[in-house]
Scaffold this motif. Structure first.
Motif, PDB file in Angstrom:
ATOM      1  N   TRP A  61       0.837  -1.206   0.000  1.00 15.29           N
ATOM      2  CA  TRP A  61       0.000   0.000   0.000  1.00 15.29           C
ATOM      3  C   TRP A  61       0.872   1.256   0.000  1.00 15.29           C
ATOM      4  CZ3 TRP A  61      -0.553   4.144   3.343  1.00 15.29           C
ATOM      5  CH2 TRP A  61      -1.639   4.986   3.099  1.00 15.29           C
ATOM      6  N   VAL A  62       1.890   1.257   0.848  1.00 17.01           N
ATOM      7  CA  VAL A  62       2.801   2.398   0.901  1.00 17.01           C
ATOM      8  C   VAL A  62       3.519   2.562  -0.439  1.00 17.01           C
ATOM      9  CG1 VAL A  62       4.906   3.313   1.965  1.00 17.01           C
ATOM     10  CG2 VAL A  62       3.137   2.259   3.394  1.00 17.01           C
ATOM     11  N   LEU A  63       3.973   1.445  -1.011  1.00 20.94           N
ATOM     12  CA  LEU A  63       4.696   1.504  -2.279  1.00 20.94           C
ATOM     13  C   LEU A  63       3.841   2.107  -3.386  1.00 20.94           C
ATOM     14  CD1 LEU A  63       7.236   0.658  -3.950  1.00 20.94           C
ATOM     15  CD2 LEU A  63       6.036  -1.499  -4.409  1.00 20.94           C
ATOM     16  N   LEU A  64       2.572   1.692  -3.437  1.00 19.24           N
ATOM     17  CA  LEU A  64       1.717   2.117  -4.535  1.00 19.24           C
ATOM     18  C   LEU A  64       1.110   3.501  -4.328  1.00 19.24           C
ATOM     19  CD1 LEU A  64      -0.202  -1.216  -5.303  1.00 19.24           C
ATOM     20  CD2 LEU A  64       1.687  -0.210  -6.588  1.00 19.24           C
ATOM     21  N   ARG A  65       0.885   3.881  -3.080  1.00 22.36           N
ATOM     22  CA  ARG A  65       0.154   5.120  -2.808  1.00 22.36           C
ATOM     23  C   ARG A  65       1.012   6.266  -2.299  1.00 22.36           C
ATOM     24  NH1 ARG A  65      -5.143   4.528  -4.613  1.00 22.36           N
ATOM     25  NH2 ARG A  65      -5.812   6.031  -3.041  1.00 22.36           N
ATOM     26  N   ARG A  66       2.221   5.949  -1.831  1.00 22.89           N
ATOM     27  CA  ARG A  66       3.013   6.989  -1.169  1.00 22.89           C
ATOM     28  C   ARG A  66       4.432   7.120  -1.725  1.00 22.89           C
ATOM     29  NH1 ARG A  66      -1.330   8.158   0.074  1.00 22.89           N
ATOM     30  NH2 ARG A  66      -2.196   8.646   2.134  1.00 22.89           N
ATOM     31  N   THR A  67       4.717   6.490  -2.822  1.00 23.93           N
ATOM     32  CA  THR A  67       6.064   6.594  -3.387  1.00 23.93           C
ATOM     33  C   THR A  67       5.998   7.045  -4.840  1.00 23.93           C
ATOM     34  OG1 THR A  67       6.190   4.309  -4.211  1.00 23.93           O
ATOM     35  CG2 THR A  67       6.838   4.695  -1.911  1.00 23.93           C
ATOM     36  N   ARG A  68       7.102   7.582  -5.310  1.00 21.36           N
ATOM     37  CA  ARG A  68       7.184   8.016  -6.703  1.00 21.36           C
ATOM     38  C   ARG A  68       7.008   6.826  -7.650  1.00 21.36           C
ATOM     39  NH1 ARG A  68      12.413  11.143  -9.379  1.00 21.36           N
ATOM     40  NH2 ARG A  68      11.468  11.542 -11.431  1.00 21.36           N
ATOM     41  N   PHE A  69       7.591   5.676  -7.265  1.00 22.05           N
ATOM     42  CA  PHE A  69       7.454   4.491  -8.104  1.00 22.05           C
ATOM     43  C   PHE A  69       5.984   4.115  -8.273  1.00 22.05           C
ATOM     44  CE2 PHE A  69       6.708  -0.087  -8.203  1.00 22.05           C
ATOM     45  CZ  PHE A  69       7.367  -0.442  -9.366  1.00 22.05           C
ATOM     46  N   GLY A  70       5.231   4.106  -7.163  1.00 23.36           N
ATOM     47  CA  GLY A  70       3.829   3.727  -7.234  1.00 23.36           C
ATOM     48  C   GLY A  70       3.015   4.670  -8.092  1.00 23.36           C
ATOM     49  N   LEU A  71       3.280   5.959  -7.984  1.00 21.07           N
ATOM     50  CA  LEU A  71       2.551   6.931  -8.797  1.00 21.07           C
ATOM     51  C   LEU A  71       2.885   6.768 -10.273  1.00 21.07           C
ATOM     52  CD1 LEU A  71       2.915  10.077  -6.500  1.00 21.07           C
ATOM     53  CD2 LEU A  71       0.930   8.562  -6.738  1.00 21.07           C
ATOM     54  N   ARG A  72       4.153   6.521 -10.560  1.00 21.18           N
ATOM     55  CA  ARG A  72       4.548   6.304 -11.964  1.00 21.18           C
ATOM     56  C   ARG A  72       3.930   5.017 -12.508  1.00 21.18           C
ATOM     57  NH1 ARG A  72       9.572   8.427 -14.427  1.00 21.18           N
ATOM     58  NH2 ARG A  72      10.004  10.422 -13.444  1.00 21.18           N
ATOM     59  N   LEU A  73       3.886   3.993 -11.666  1.00 19.18           N
ATOM     60  CA  LEU A  73       3.298   2.726 -12.096  1.00 19.18           C
ATOM     61  C   LEU A  73       1.824   2.911 -12.446  1.00 19.18           C
ATOM     62  CD1 LEU A  73       3.788  -0.347 -12.445  1.00 19.18           C
ATOM     63  CD2 LEU A  73       2.978  -0.624 -10.088  1.00 19.18           C
ATOM     64  N   SER A  74       1.091   3.607 -11.590  1.00 15.06           N
ATOM     65  CA  SER A  74      -0.327   3.859 -11.866  1.00 15.06           C
ATOM     66  C   SER A  74      -0.500   4.696 -13.126  1.00 15.06           C
ATOM     67  CB  SER A  74      -0.968   4.563 -10.666  1.00 15.06           C
ATOM     68  OG  SER A  74      -0.955   3.729  -9.522  1.00 15.06           O
ATOM     69  N   ALA A  75       0.393   5.675 -13.305  1.00 18.58           N
ATOM     70  CA  ALA A  75       0.316   6.508 -14.503  1.00 18.58           C
ATOM     71  C   ALA A  75       0.560   5.685 -15.759  1.00 18.58           C
ATOM     72  CB  ALA A  75       1.336   7.645 -14.407  1.00 18.58           C
ATOM     73  N   CYS A  76       1.519   4.763 -15.688  1.00 15.64           N
ATOM     74  CA  CYS A  76       1.810   3.909 -16.848  1.00 15.64           C
ATOM     75  C   CYS A  76       0.643   2.994 -17.167  1.00 15.64           C
ATOM     76  CB  CYS A  76       3.072   3.084 -16.581  1.00 15.64           C
ATOM     77  SG  CYS A  76       4.597   4.049 -16.582  1.00 15.64           S
ATOM     78  N   GLY A  77      -0.096   2.588 -16.146  1.00 15.53           N
ATOM     79  CA  GLY A  77      -1.243   1.721 -16.374  1.00 15.53           C
ATOM     80  C   GLY A  77      -2.450   2.465 -16.896  1.00 15.53           C
ATOM     81  N   GLU A  78      -2.667   3.676 -16.386  1.00 12.68           N
ATOM     82  CA  GLU A  78      -3.864   4.425 -16.742  1.00 12.68           C
ATOM     83  C   GLU A  78      -3.656   5.323 -17.959  1.00 12.68           C
ATOM     84  OE1 GLU A  78      -5.025   6.519 -13.266  1.00 12.68           O
ATOM     85  OE2 GLU A  78      -5.218   4.715 -12.040  1.00 12.68           O
ATOM     86  N   HIS A  79      -2.504   5.984 -18.029  1.00 11.35           N
ATOM     87  CA  HIS A  79      -2.251   6.920 -19.122  1.00 11.35           C
ATOM     88  C   HIS A  79      -0.808   6.749 -19.607  1.00 11.35           C
ATOM     89  CE1 HIS A  79      -6.027   8.849 -18.038  1.00 11.35           C
ATOM     90  NE2 HIS A  79      -5.596   8.942 -16.788  1.00 11.35           N
ATOM     91  N   PRO A  80      -0.532   5.661 -20.322  1.00  6.44           N
ATOM     92  CA  PRO A  80       0.856   5.374 -20.725  1.00  6.44           C
ATOM     93  C   PRO A  80       1.484   6.459 -21.585  1.00  6.44           C
ATOM     94  CG  PRO A  80      -0.699   3.916 -21.849  1.00  6.44           C
ATOM     95  CD  PRO A  80      -1.455   4.608 -20.773  1.00  6.44           C
ATOM     96  N   PHE A  81       0.693   7.114 -22.451  1.00  4.68           N
ATOM     97  CA  PHE A  81       1.263   8.170 -23.290  1.00  4.68           C
ATOM     98  C   PHE A  81       1.722   9.345 -22.437  1.00  4.68           C
ATOM     99  CE2 PHE A  81      -1.602   5.932 -26.262  1.00  4.68           C
ATOM    100  CZ  PHE A  81      -0.695   5.652 -27.275  1.00  4.68           C
TER     101      PHE A  81
END
Length: 295
Positions: free
Chosen positions: A148-168
């Motif tokens: 949860w911390v990795l996905l919601r509170r780190t730069r990696f998690g935010l980038r991962l979500s961005a790549c999944g939702e808006h890859p461009f």
């Protein structure tokens, strides 16, 4: 009450680890229908390597390694060969189910169950009824919290979500969607391997062909039910485990009046019901979230 908690945790722990792998993949834009294959591979490798080496650590390591290799294969097929993620995931599940069957026959000459000489260490009698819980079950809440911390509170998690939702858009700020998906799938391979090993080396200390019996798909359903959130997916798995426990108790209490086939069917009915409720609450699942492509 303690017996109920212990039973639910022992039932749910393997699926929670696998569900966390599904959450990582979902965040990266991949609906990983290969979770069943990863789980059965981890279960098989864990027991076989423990039986062959006499070391539970070797079994756990082998479960993780083989699941990571299959996860890397899934990434290769999806990203480099441009295969449909849904079909690739189902193919991975078929590979895991068929491959473990073939491996057991090749090593032992039959499809019989393989028994491990030892299992994952438990807390022991000093903890009373909770002493039945092994170290992977105890570690499970910390793993969920860390994810949860990795996905919601780190730069990696935010980038991962961005790549999944808006890859461009993610690529425009310097993130590489393909690389992020690889990392997510490899981390998921570690968790799925541990989930499979927990299933076979936890309370059972045995592997039999097809022993996952759809638990990987239930974990995938928990990802959907929990909106790809680590905590939500965890509670979804706990709900499925509770339904399974209630079915078993009903069979013990009512005996022949509770048909065995119906009792065995209850967790899967709960899974379908959970997905239906989730879809109704969120107004359905858009097609774009099922197959994310970055062109």
């Amino acid at each position: 009450m303690i017996d109920l908690i212990v039973a639910i945790l022992r039932t749910a722990a393997p699926m929670i680890y696998v569900a966390m792998a599904g959450v990582l993949a979902q965040r990266a834009g991949i609906w990983n229908l290969g979770l069943e294959g990863l789980m059965i591979t981890g279960a098989c490798a864990g027991v076989v390597l423990t039986e062959q080496t006499g070391s539970v650590a070797a079994g756990l390591a082998g479960a993780v390694v083989f699941s990571v290799i299959l996860s890397a294969l899934l990434w290769l097929v999806i990203e480099k060969l441009r295969a449909n993620p849904i079909i690739a995931g189902l193919g991975l599940t078929g590979l895991g189910l068929g491959g473990t069957d073939l491996a057991v026959q090749a090593i032992y000459g039959s499809e019989g169950a393989v028994t491990a000489p030892a299992g994952i260490p438990t807390l022991g009698p000093a903890f009373g009824k909770f002493g039945l819980l092994d170290v992977l079950i105890v570690a499970m809440p910390f793993v969920v919290g860390a994810l949860w911390v990795l996905l919601r509170r780190t730069r990696f998690g935010l980038r991962l979500s961005a790549c999944g939702e808006h890859p461009f858009a993610a690529r425009s700020v310097g993130a590489n969607p393909a690389r992020m998906r690889l990392i997510a799938l490899l981390l998921g391979g570690v968790l799925a391997g541990l989930g499979g090993a927990e299933l076979s080396l936890g309370g059972l200390q045995i592997f039999s062909v097809g022993m996952t019996a759809g638990r990987g798909f239930m974990a995938f359903a928990a990802v959907i039910f929990g909106a790809a959130h680590p905590v939500g997916a965890t509670f979804a798995v706990l709900f499925f485990a509770l339904v399974e426990y209630m079915g078993i108790k009903a069979q013990l209490v009512f005996g022949e009046r509770a048909p065995r086939d119906f009792v065995l069917m209850l967790p899967y009915l709960a899974t379908v019901l959970g997905i239906w409720i989730s879809a109704r609450l969120r107004g359905g699942v858009p097609l774009s979230s099922i197959e994310m492509r970055d062109g």
